[in-house]
Design a protein around this motif. Structure first.
Motif, mmCIF file in Angstrom:
data_model
loop_
_atom_site.group_PDB
_atom_site.id
_atom_site.type_symbol
_atom_site.label_atom_id
_atom_site.label_comp_id
_atom_site.label_asym_id
_atom_site.label_seq_id
_atom_site.Cartn_x
_atom_site.Cartn_y
_atom_site.Cartn_z
ATOM 1 N N GLY A 52 -22.065 -17.928 17.806
ATOM 2 C CA GLY A 52 -23.445 -17.614 17.485
ATOM 3 C C GLY A 52 -23.577 -16.505 16.450
ATOM 4 O O GLY A 52 -22.584 -15.984 15.935
ATOM 5 N N SER A 53 -24.830 -16.149 16.167
ATOM 6 C CA SER A 53 -25.126 -15.149 15.144
ATOM 7 C C SER A 53 -26.099 -14.109 15.668
ATOM 8 O O SER A 53 -26.915 -14.395 16.555
ATOM 9 C CB SER A 53 -25.736 -15.818 13.910
ATOM 10 N N LEU A 54 -26.007 -12.928 15.118
ATOM 11 C CA LEU A 54 -26.963 -11.857 15.356
ATOM 12 C C LEU A 54 -27.129 -11.084 14.058
ATOM 13 O O LEU A 54 -26.215 -11.022 13.237
ATOM 14 C CB LEU A 54 -26.459 -10.886 16.426
ATOM 15 N N ARG A 55 -28.294 -10.472 13.904
ATOM 16 C CA ARG A 55 -28.515 -9.555 12.791
ATOM 17 C C ARG A 55 -28.915 -8.199 13.343
ATOM 18 O O ARG A 55 -29.948 -8.072 14.003
ATOM 19 C CB ARG A 55 -29.575 -10.051 11.823
ATOM 20 N N LEU A 56 -28.089 -7.223 13.073
ATOM 21 C CA LEU A 56 -28.395 -5.865 13.478
ATOM 22 C C LEU A 56 -29.182 -5.174 12.375
ATOM 23 O O LEU A 56 -28.965 -5.426 11.189
ATOM 24 C CB LEU A 56 -27.113 -5.085 13.751
ATOM 25 N N SER A 57 -30.080 -4.301 12.796
ATOM 26 C CA SER A 57 -30.848 -3.489 11.862
ATOM 27 C C SER A 57 -30.653 -2.023 12.212
ATOM 28 O O SER A 57 -30.415 -1.668 13.377
ATOM 29 C CB SER A 57 -32.337 -3.836 11.929
ATOM 30 N N CYS A 58 -30.778 -1.180 11.212
ATOM 31 C CA CYS A 58 -30.675 0.267 11.408
ATOM 32 C C CYS A 58 -31.700 0.918 10.503
ATOM 33 O O CYS A 58 -31.634 0.777 9.282
ATOM 34 C CB CYS A 58 -29.277 0.740 11.060
ATOM 35 N N ARG B 287 -28.572 -3.605 2.501
ATOM 36 C CA ARG B 287 -29.522 -2.517 2.682
ATOM 37 C C ARG B 287 -30.797 -2.812 1.907
ATOM 38 O O ARG B 287 -30.762 -3.474 0.865
ATOM 39 C CB ARG B 287 -28.923 -1.189 2.249
ATOM 40 N N ASP B 288 -31.907 -2.286 2.424
ATOM 41 C CA ASP B 288 -33.199 -2.363 1.757
ATOM 42 C C ASP B 288 -33.713 -0.931 1.647
ATOM 43 O O ASP B 288 -34.240 -0.383 2.616
ATOM 44 C CB ASP B 288 -34.152 -3.250 2.565
ATOM 45 N N ASN B 289 -33.535 -0.345 0.491
ATOM 46 C CA ASN B 289 -33.918 1.059 0.320
ATOM 47 C C ASN B 289 -35.432 1.263 0.463
ATOM 48 O O ASN B 289 -35.881 2.323 0.893
ATOM 49 C CB ASN B 289 -33.442 1.569 -1.034
ATOM 50 N N ALA B 290 -36.211 0.262 0.110
ATOM 51 C CA ALA B 290 -37.662 0.378 0.225
ATOM 52 C C ALA B 290 -38.099 0.487 1.685
ATOM 53 O O ALA B 290 -39.151 1.047 1.990
ATOM 54 C CB ALA B 290 -38.346 -0.804 -0.442
ATOM 55 N N LYS B 291 -37.290 -0.067 2.573
ATOM 56 C CA LYS B 291 -37.622 -0.052 4.003
ATOM 57 C C LYS B 291 -36.761 0.940 4.785
ATOM 58 O O LYS B 291 -36.856 0.998 6.015
ATOM 59 C CB LYS B 291 -37.443 -1.447 4.596
ATOM 60 N N ASN B 292 -35.917 1.697 4.082
ATOM 61 C CA ASN B 292 -35.007 2.644 4.757
ATOM 62 C C ASN B 292 -34.194 1.949 5.845
ATOM 63 O O ASN B 292 -33.969 2.523 6.924
ATOM 64 C CB ASN B 292 -35.784 3.817 5.368
ATOM 65 N N THR B 293 -33.742 0.742 5.564
ATOM 66 C CA THR B 293 -33.109 -0.067 6.592
ATOM 67 C C THR B 293 -31.776 -0.632 6.118
ATOM 68 O O THR B 293 -31.648 -1.100 4.989
ATOM 69 C CB THR B 293 -34.038 -1.209 7.033
ATOM 70 N N LEU B 294 -30.823 -0.593 7.031
ATOM 71 C CA LEU B 294 -29.500 -1.175 6.858
ATOM 72 C C LEU B 294 -29.387 -2.377 7.774
ATOM 73 O O LEU B 294 -29.929 -2.367 8.884
ATOM 74 C CB LEU B 294 -28.440 -0.132 7.235
ATOM 75 N N TYR B 295 -28.671 -3.405 7.318
ATOM 76 C CA TYR B 295 -28.510 -4.616 8.113
ATOM 77 C C TYR B 295 -27.030 -4.976 8.263
ATOM 78 O O TYR B 295 -26.204 -4.608 7.429
ATOM 79 C CB TYR B 295 -29.225 -5.796 7.453
ATOM 80 N N LEU B 296 -26.755 -5.711 9.323
ATOM 81 C CA LEU B 296 -25.440 -6.325 9.483
ATOM 82 C C LEU B 296 -25.666 -7.735 10.008
ATOM 83 O O LEU B 296 -26.057 -7.913 11.167
ATOM 84 C CB LEU B 296 -24.554 -5.528 10.445
ATOM 85 N N GLN B 297 -25.453 -8.710 9.153
ATOM 86 C CA GLN B 297 -25.545 -10.109 9.567
ATOM 87 C C GLN B 297 -24.189 -10.519 10.107
ATOM 88 O O GLN B 297 -23.175 -10.431 9.403
ATOM 89 C CB GLN B 297 -25.931 -10.992 8.387
ATOM 90 N N MET B 298 -24.170 -10.957 11.356
ATOM 91 C CA MET B 298 -22.919 -11.320 12.018
ATOM 92 C C MET B 298 -22.963 -12.788 12.377
ATOM 93 O O MET B 298 -23.810 -13.215 13.163
ATOM 94 C CB MET B 298 -22.727 -10.461 13.273
ATOM 95 N N ASN B 299 -22.066 -13.554 11.802
ATOM 96 C CA ASN B 299 -21.984 -14.990 12.052
ATOM 97 C C ASN B 299 -20.660 -15.333 12.729
ATOM 98 O O ASN B 299 -19.701 -14.563 12.668
ATOM 99 C CB ASN B 299 -22.097 -15.756 10.740
ATOM 100 N N ASN B 300 -20.642 -16.499 13.370
ATOM 101 C CA ASN B 300 -19.435 -16.971 14.041
ATOM 102 C C ASN B 300 -18.848 -15.876 14.941
ATOM 103 O O ASN B 300 -17.653 -15.566 14.876
ATOM 104 C CB ASN B 300 -18.391 -17.437 13.023
#
Length: 123
Positions: A16-22, A72-85
């Motif tokens: 499965g997959s998850l997307r983490l945000s920070c 990363r999206d600097n406009a939203k002050n957010t970091l992401y980690l897309q995790m697949n498989n």
């Protein structure tokens, strides 16, 4: 006051997959290199991936290459980690960290850390 808050963890089946945000507040996000780290029960903290101020990525863990993508999206002050498989060995608490530098580096050089979000992968 600087705050770093992770979200998006949970329970997922193998494959499965998850997307983490920070989300980081109280700092100028674009001035920071940002990293994801993880710690599994009974194991040492492990670097997963980092993204520098310019969007360049450094994969720390060879086991996640081709499966995890940092962004990363600097406009939203957010970091992401897309995790697949996702695999059972990916089960860990995942931490986001900020380093006031243009470039990535070892974990001990990061300035701010979140509280972590649990990712559990069932077999």
């Amino acid at each position: 006051q600087v705050q770093v808050v992770e979200s998006g963890g949970g329970l997922v089946q193998t494959g499965g997959s998850l997307r983490l945000s920070c989300t980081a507040s109280g700092l100028t996000f674009e001035d920071y290199a940002m990293g994801w780290f993880r710690q599994a029960p009974g194991k040492e903290r492990e670097g997963v991936s980092c993204i520098n101020r310019f969007g360049g990525m450094t994969p720390y863990a060879t086991s996640v290459k081709g499966r995890f993508t940092i962004s990363r999206d600097n406009a939203k002050n957010t970091l992401y980690l897309q995790m697949n498989n996702l695999q059972p060995e990916d089960t860990a608490i995942y931490y986001c960290a900020a380093k006031k530098s243009m470039f990535c580096g070892p974990a001990e050089n990061y300035d701010y850390w979140g509280q972590g979000t649990q990712v559990t992968v069932s077999s």
